[in-house]
Scaffold this motif. Structure first.
Motif, PDB file in Angstrom:
ATOM      1  N   GLU A 107     -55.452  -5.151 -47.305  1.00 25.98           N
ATOM      2  CA  GLU A 107     -56.659  -4.556 -46.708  1.00 25.98           C
ATOM      3  C   GLU A 107     -57.167  -3.397 -47.553  1.00 25.98           C
ATOM      4  O   GLU A 107     -58.372  -3.239 -47.741  1.00 25.98           O
ATOM      5  CB  GLU A 107     -56.361  -4.111 -45.271  1.00 25.98           C
ATOM      6  CG  GLU A 107     -56.272  -5.304 -44.326  1.00 25.98           C
ATOM      7  CD  GLU A 107     -55.616  -4.973 -42.987  1.00 25.98           C
ATOM      8  OE1 GLU A 107     -55.421  -5.924 -42.206  1.00 25.98           O
ATOM      9  OE2 GLU A 107     -55.298  -3.789 -42.743  1.00 25.98           O
ATOM     10  N   GLN A 110     -59.125  -4.680 -50.518  1.00 26.85           N
ATOM     11  CA  GLN A 110     -60.476  -5.121 -50.150  1.00 26.85           C
ATOM     12  C   GLN A 110     -61.417  -3.935 -50.039  1.00 26.85           C
ATOM     13  O   GLN A 110     -62.515  -3.938 -50.594  1.00 26.85           O
ATOM     14  CB  GLN A 110     -60.403  -5.808 -48.787  1.00 26.85           C
ATOM     15  CG  GLN A 110     -60.076  -7.257 -48.892  1.00 26.85           C
ATOM     16  CD  GLN A 110     -61.208  -8.080 -48.333  1.00 26.85           C
ATOM     17  OE1 GLN A 110     -61.570  -7.898 -47.186  1.00 26.85           O
ATOM     18  NE2 GLN A 110     -61.771  -8.936 -49.126  1.00 26.85           N
ATOM     19  N   GLU A 111     -60.946  -2.927 -49.300  1.00 22.98           N
ATOM     20  CA  GLU A 111     -61.764  -1.753 -49.010  1.00 22.98           C
ATOM     21  C   GLU A 111     -62.142  -1.012 -50.298  1.00 22.98           C
ATOM     22  O   GLU A 111     -63.291  -0.685 -50.533  1.00 22.98           O
ATOM     23  CB  GLU A 111     -60.951  -0.845 -48.073  1.00 22.98           C
ATOM     24  CG  GLU A 111     -61.597   0.464 -47.715  1.00 22.98           C
ATOM     25  CD  GLU A 111     -62.516   0.332 -46.514  1.00 22.98           C
ATOM     26  OE1 GLU A 111     -62.658  -0.799 -46.011  1.00 22.98           O
ATOM     27  OE2 GLU A 111     -63.087   1.351 -46.103  1.00 22.98           O
ATOM     28  N   TRP A 114     -64.405  -2.951 -52.633  1.00 21.06           N
ATOM     29  CA  TRP A 114     -65.794  -3.085 -52.167  1.00 21.06           C
ATOM     30  C   TRP A 114     -66.648  -1.881 -52.513  1.00 21.06           C
ATOM     31  O   TRP A 114     -67.781  -2.013 -52.952  1.00 21.06           O
ATOM     32  CB  TRP A 114     -65.808  -3.307 -50.644  1.00 21.06           C
ATOM     33  CG  TRP A 114     -67.172  -3.613 -50.122  1.00 21.06           C
ATOM     34  CD1 TRP A 114     -67.729  -4.844 -49.994  1.00 21.06           C
ATOM     35  CD2 TRP A 114     -68.152  -2.662 -49.701  1.00 21.06           C
ATOM     36  NE1 TRP A 114     -69.005  -4.720 -49.514  1.00 21.06           N
ATOM     37  CE2 TRP A 114     -69.289  -3.404 -49.325  1.00 21.06           C
ATOM     38  CE3 TRP A 114     -68.176  -1.273 -49.601  1.00 21.06           C
ATOM     39  CZ2 TRP A 114     -70.456  -2.798 -48.848  1.00 21.06           C
ATOM     40  CZ3 TRP A 114     -69.340  -0.663 -49.134  1.00 21.06           C
ATOM     41  CH2 TRP A 114     -70.453  -1.428 -48.763  1.00 21.06           C
ATOM     42  N   SER A 117     -64.861   5.222 -54.300  1.00 22.18           N
ATOM     43  CA  SER A 117     -63.678   5.834 -53.682  1.00 22.18           C
ATOM     44  C   SER A 117     -63.478   7.237 -54.233  1.00 22.18           C
ATOM     45  O   SER A 117     -64.118   7.630 -55.211  1.00 22.18           O
ATOM     46  CB  SER A 117     -62.452   4.972 -53.973  1.00 22.18           C
ATOM     47  OG  SER A 117     -62.257   4.885 -55.376  1.00 22.18           O
TER      48      SER A 117
END
Ligand SMILES: *Cc1c(COP(=O)(O)O)cnc(C)c1O
Length: 470
Positions: A107, A110-111, A114, A117
């Protein structure tokens, strides 16, 4: 019987194929260039075949042509790096990508993939931050280490560590610990590349503290211990513990570097895994410890350096640190993997590597039984659940096998053909052949993969018929 020219004339032209409704779906999915190359190749293949048969075959079969073409396009349009099912029973299979990542890591990937950050940005202060911060606190909590630096892999960690701490100086290593990890990684070679000078002491089977002590001179920069993670020396042996080495190092003012290799974060002795835990190296007083992220830690590829701040800071400032730095995706996955270790029980459950190592054999057998039930009505093969010995692999814990279970396939179809068909499955299934029979080990197979294996085994029958032309 038709003559060859007549059959050749039935072969469609490239344009006709491209306008045929039977490849409309493929044209939607695959880039036109891939489709075009596939069309030319398959037409060429058919032409060759027709010439070879020299008019003895029936007329051209358009349906089989479009089936072959669709398959060709699908094959060409597949990513090169693809998921496979590991039926080998080797948990950390280096050729199959070592560790499977936990859900939280997937997860996080993915985050972070995308969006933007805070990779090197301190959101609180609104100023530049450091990419090293994301795992430092976690590793401090888990291992007790003062400082942390994560890099590309353990080979890079070793190189950086020795360059920063011992470039141009001597590093003392036992002859029993000059490890090779899969061809390209040899401790003596890495040492030479780092600019450090290897000073071997002791013998292959015995090295004593006095050997280290006798070799120390003013050129000595590091006392190094390497965990023999992929082999065991047995019989008439002696080696020096980290604790003893640290005592010697402290007396002489020389730091001790400990390459632990495996990166075990939590004690697995209850499951017969007699490997040192990273925190034990810190407790024993090692100045710097190195290990991989994708072995027993069960995370992404990484080389993790933990230890005293004064040495880690030196490595962070070394030019090589930039060369071997980790990317944001690996950092995301590593952080999420490490977070699970804050609760050991959760890590054992959620980290796939730990879960597979500690899973009771009975559960592994149940998965085999499920596959058997799925295949009960198949006539082309009989499945049996048989005892198997599984390995941790990845060069870790070489002398240890785990009792488990595999599914053995009994069939008139040759084992080599079944094994190949499984490998050529849409999601390739990697099995092995033992004593002329295909074995699919169930420890490394996930519950969710049983149905996929069953479907593939059913298709072996029809594919075999095609292949043998029955
Ligand atoms: C595996 C291993 C390495 C190499 O680690 P990578 O992460 O594969 O680069 C180095 N030293 C030891 C002792 C190892 O077990």
């Amino acid at each position: 019987m038709k003559n060859v020219q007549e059959i050749l004339a039935q072969l469609p032209k490239v344009d006709e194929v491209l306008n045929d409704s039977r490849i409309e779906a493929s044209l939607d999915k695959a880039p036109r260039s891939i489709v075009l190359d596939a069309v030319r190749d398959v037409i060429g293949r058919y032409r060759k075949q027709i010439l070879k048969e020299n008019g003895s075959a029936d007329s051209f079969n358009a349906d089989s042509f479009f089936d072959a073409l669709t398959k060709e396009i699908n094959d060409r349009n597949k990513p090169s790096l693809e998921r496979v099912i590991n039926g080998t029973g080797t948990i950390l299979h280096t050729n199959l990508g070592r560790a499977r990542l936990c859900k939280a890591a997937q997860e996080a990937l993915q985050e972070i993939a995308w969006g933007y950050s805070n990779l090197e940005y301190d959101v609180q202060k609104g100023e530049r931050g450091s990419r090293h911060d994301h795992v430092e606190k976690l590793l401090h909590q888990i291992t007790g280490a003062e400082a942390v630096l994560a890099v590309n892999n353990n080979a890079a960690a070793t190189m950086l560590c020795l360059s920063a701490m011992a470039g141009g100086h001597k590093v003392i290593v036992s002859r029993g610990e000059l490890v090779e990890i899969g061809g390209s990684f040899r401790i003596p070679d890495i040492m030479e590349s780092s600019g450090a000078v290897l000073r071997e002491v002791g013998t292959t089977n015995k090295t004593r503290l006095s050997d280290y002590a006798g070799a120390i001179d003013e050129e000595t920069a590091v006392l190094m211990k390497v965990h023999t993670s992929n082999y065991k020396i047995m019989g008439f042996t002696a080696d020096v513990s980290v604790k003893e080495l640290v005592k010697l190092g402290e007396a002489k003012g020389i730091p001790v570097v400990y390459d632990m290799g495996n990166g075990l974060m939590t004690d697995l002795s209850e499951w017969g895994i007699d490997e040192p835990v990273a925190s034990s190296g810190i407790k024993a007083g090692a100045d710097v410890i190195l290990f991989s992220g994708d072995k027993l830690l069960g995370g992404p590829q990484a080389g993790i350096i933990i230890g005293k701040k004064k040495y880690i800071d030196k490595m962070k400032k070394h030019p090589l640190a930039r060369v071997v730095r980790m990317d944001k995706l690996s950092i995301a996955a590593l952080e999420a993997t490490l977070r699970e270790y804050l609760d050991e029980a959760k890590a054992l459950q959620n980290n796939p590597v730990l879960r597979m190592i500690t899973e009771p054999a009975e559960k592994v057998r149940e998965r085999g039984e499920r596959l058997l039930r799925e295949m009960e009505d198949a006539h082309h093969m009989t499945l049996h659940v048989v005892p198997a010995q599984e390995q941790i692999g990845g060069g870790a814990v070489p002398a240890k096998t785990i009792d488990g279970w595999a599914v053995m396939i009994d069939s008139r179809i040759p084992a080599e053909r079944i094994e190949r068909q499984l490998r050529k499955n849409k999601i390739p299934i990697i099995a092995r052949i033992t004593k002329g029979r295909v074995l699919i080990d169930m420890r490394t197979v996930d519950d969710a993969e049983i149905q996929i294996i069953a479907t593939a085994l059913r298709q072996v029958y029809s594919r075999n018929k095609q292949e043998s032309g029955q």
